[in-house]
Design a protein around this motif. Structure first.
Motif, mmCIF file in Angstrom:
data_model
loop_
_atom_site.group_PDB
_atom_site.id
_atom_site.type_symbol
_atom_site.label_atom_id
_atom_site.label_comp_id
_atom_site.label_asym_id
_atom_site.label_seq_id
_atom_site.Cartn_x
_atom_site.Cartn_y
_atom_site.Cartn_z
ATOM 1 N N ALA A 29 0.830 -1.204 0.000
ATOM 2 C CA ALA A 29 0.000 0.000 0.000
ATOM 3 C C ALA A 29 0.863 1.253 0.000
ATOM 4 O O ALA A 29 1.801 1.369 0.784
ATOM 5 C CB ALA A 29 -0.917 0.008 1.218
ATOM 6 N N ASP A 30 0.526 2.189 -0.894
ATOM 7 C CA ASP A 30 1.176 3.493 -0.842
ATOM 8 C C ASP A 30 0.560 4.276 0.318
ATOM 9 O O ASP A 30 -0.371 3.805 0.983
ATOM 10 C CB ASP A 30 1.034 4.227 -2.184
ATOM 11 N N GLU A 31 1.083 5.461 0.593
ATOM 12 C CA GLU A 31 0.662 6.209 1.785
ATOM 13 C C GLU A 31 -0.830 6.553 1.763
ATOM 14 O O GLU A 31 -1.512 6.432 2.782
ATOM 15 C CB GLU A 31 1.510 7.477 1.948
ATOM 16 N N LYS A 32 -1.362 6.969 0.611
ATOM 17 C CA LYS A 32 -2.788 7.317 0.542
ATOM 18 C C LYS A 32 -3.675 6.083 0.706
ATOM 19 O O LYS A 32 -4.712 6.147 1.352
ATOM 20 C CB LYS A 32 -3.109 8.030 -0.770
ATOM 21 N N LEU A 33 -3.252 4.968 0.140
ATOM 22 C CA LEU A 33 -4.017 3.728 0.297
ATOM 23 C C LEU A 33 -3.968 3.268 1.753
ATOM 24 O O LEU A 33 -4.986 2.852 2.312
ATOM 25 C CB LEU A 33 -3.493 2.637 -0.633
ATOM 26 N N PHE A 34 -2.810 3.381 2.375
ATOM 27 C CA PHE A 34 -2.713 3.007 3.785
ATOM 28 C C PHE A 34 -3.617 3.893 4.635
ATOM 29 O O PHE A 34 -4.232 3.417 5.599
ATOM 30 C CB PHE A 34 -1.269 3.073 4.297
ATOM 31 N N GLN A 35 -3.743 5.169 4.282
ATOM 32 C CA GLN A 35 -4.625 6.067 5.027
ATOM 33 C C GLN A 35 -6.080 5.600 4.930
ATOM 34 O O GLN A 35 -6.818 5.629 5.911
ATOM 35 C CB GLN A 35 -4.496 7.509 4.520
ATOM 36 N N LEU A 36 -6.481 5.119 3.751
ATOM 37 C CA LEU A 36 -7.822 4.566 3.607
ATOM 38 C C LEU A 36 -8.004 3.346 4.513
ATOM 39 O O LEU A 36 -9.021 3.217 5.203
ATOM 40 C CB LEU A 36 -8.094 4.167 2.147
ATOM 41 N N ILE A 37 -7.024 2.464 4.533
ATOM 42 C CA ILE A 37 -7.072 1.269 5.384
ATOM 43 C C ILE A 37 -7.197 1.659 6.856
ATOM 44 O O ILE A 37 -8.009 1.113 7.604
ATOM 45 C CB ILE A 37 -5.825 0.385 5.143
#
Length: 187
Positions: A29-37
């Motif tokens: 996961a990139d940083e924005k995807l990790f933020q969604l998670i």
């Protein structure tokens, strides 16, 4: 009533794990995807896991040390009550876990009717297949990874009736993963 939300990794060709449960094909996961998670986890106060998925999941997050940059997320995964759905275990393992051994429909109805935030489901494939077939998932967060793996475990093969979904959002991320967010249409 609490919603049951599924967060699942899937390959473009529709597999959620390799033939032996491998997840080595999932994209980091990139940083924005990790933020969604992280945000999705914050909207929930209960995590549901099938027994097979729990075997890796529980130990993975409990092993994080404070030096790890994702330690605070791992602590969220450890501190959120986790319910392992099983027909074979007699006692839970790991911190903050309990077992659900009864009828799936009744167990899910009981959880949804409790007070609290939403409920997050991470897997595994067999457990998730049963939840989908029983129309228990209210929202789907399908993380489509940019890979074709050609063989493995699927989650939509047990459907015995059509389920109409409404697209909430479709977001591509730098990692190449696209997150499809759907809700199940109420009948």
């Amino acid at each position: 009533m609490r919603k049951l939300k599924l967060q699942i990794q899937v390959s473009v060709d529709g597999y959620v794990a390799g033939p032996n449960g491998e997840l080595d094909w999932t994209v980091k996961a990139d940083e924005k995807l990790f933020q969604l998670i992280d945000n999705l986890a914050a909207t929930s106060d209960t995590i549901l896991l099938g027994r097979k998925m729990a075997e890796g999941f529980v130990g993975h997050f409990e092993a994080f040390t404070p030096e790890n940059p994702k330690y605070s997320f791992a602590q969220k995964m450890v501190n959120t009550p986790r319910i392992i759905f099983t027909k074979t275990l007699d006692k839970p393992f790991g911190k903050n876990t309990s077992l659900a051994k009864g009828n799936l429909d009744e167990e899910i109805a009981k959880l949804k009717n409790q007070e609290g935030k939403d409920i997050l489901v991470y897997g595994g494939a067999g457990f998730v297949s049963e939840l989908i077939a029983g129309c228990h998932i209210d929202e789907f967060f399908i993380f489509v990874n940019p890979i074709l793996i050609n063989d493995g475990m699927r989650i939509f093969d047990q459907l015995n009736t059509r389920q109409q979904l409404t697209l909430i959002d479709a977001i591509p991320y730098e990692s190449g993963t696209v997150v499809l967010h759907y809700k199940l249409n109420a009948e």
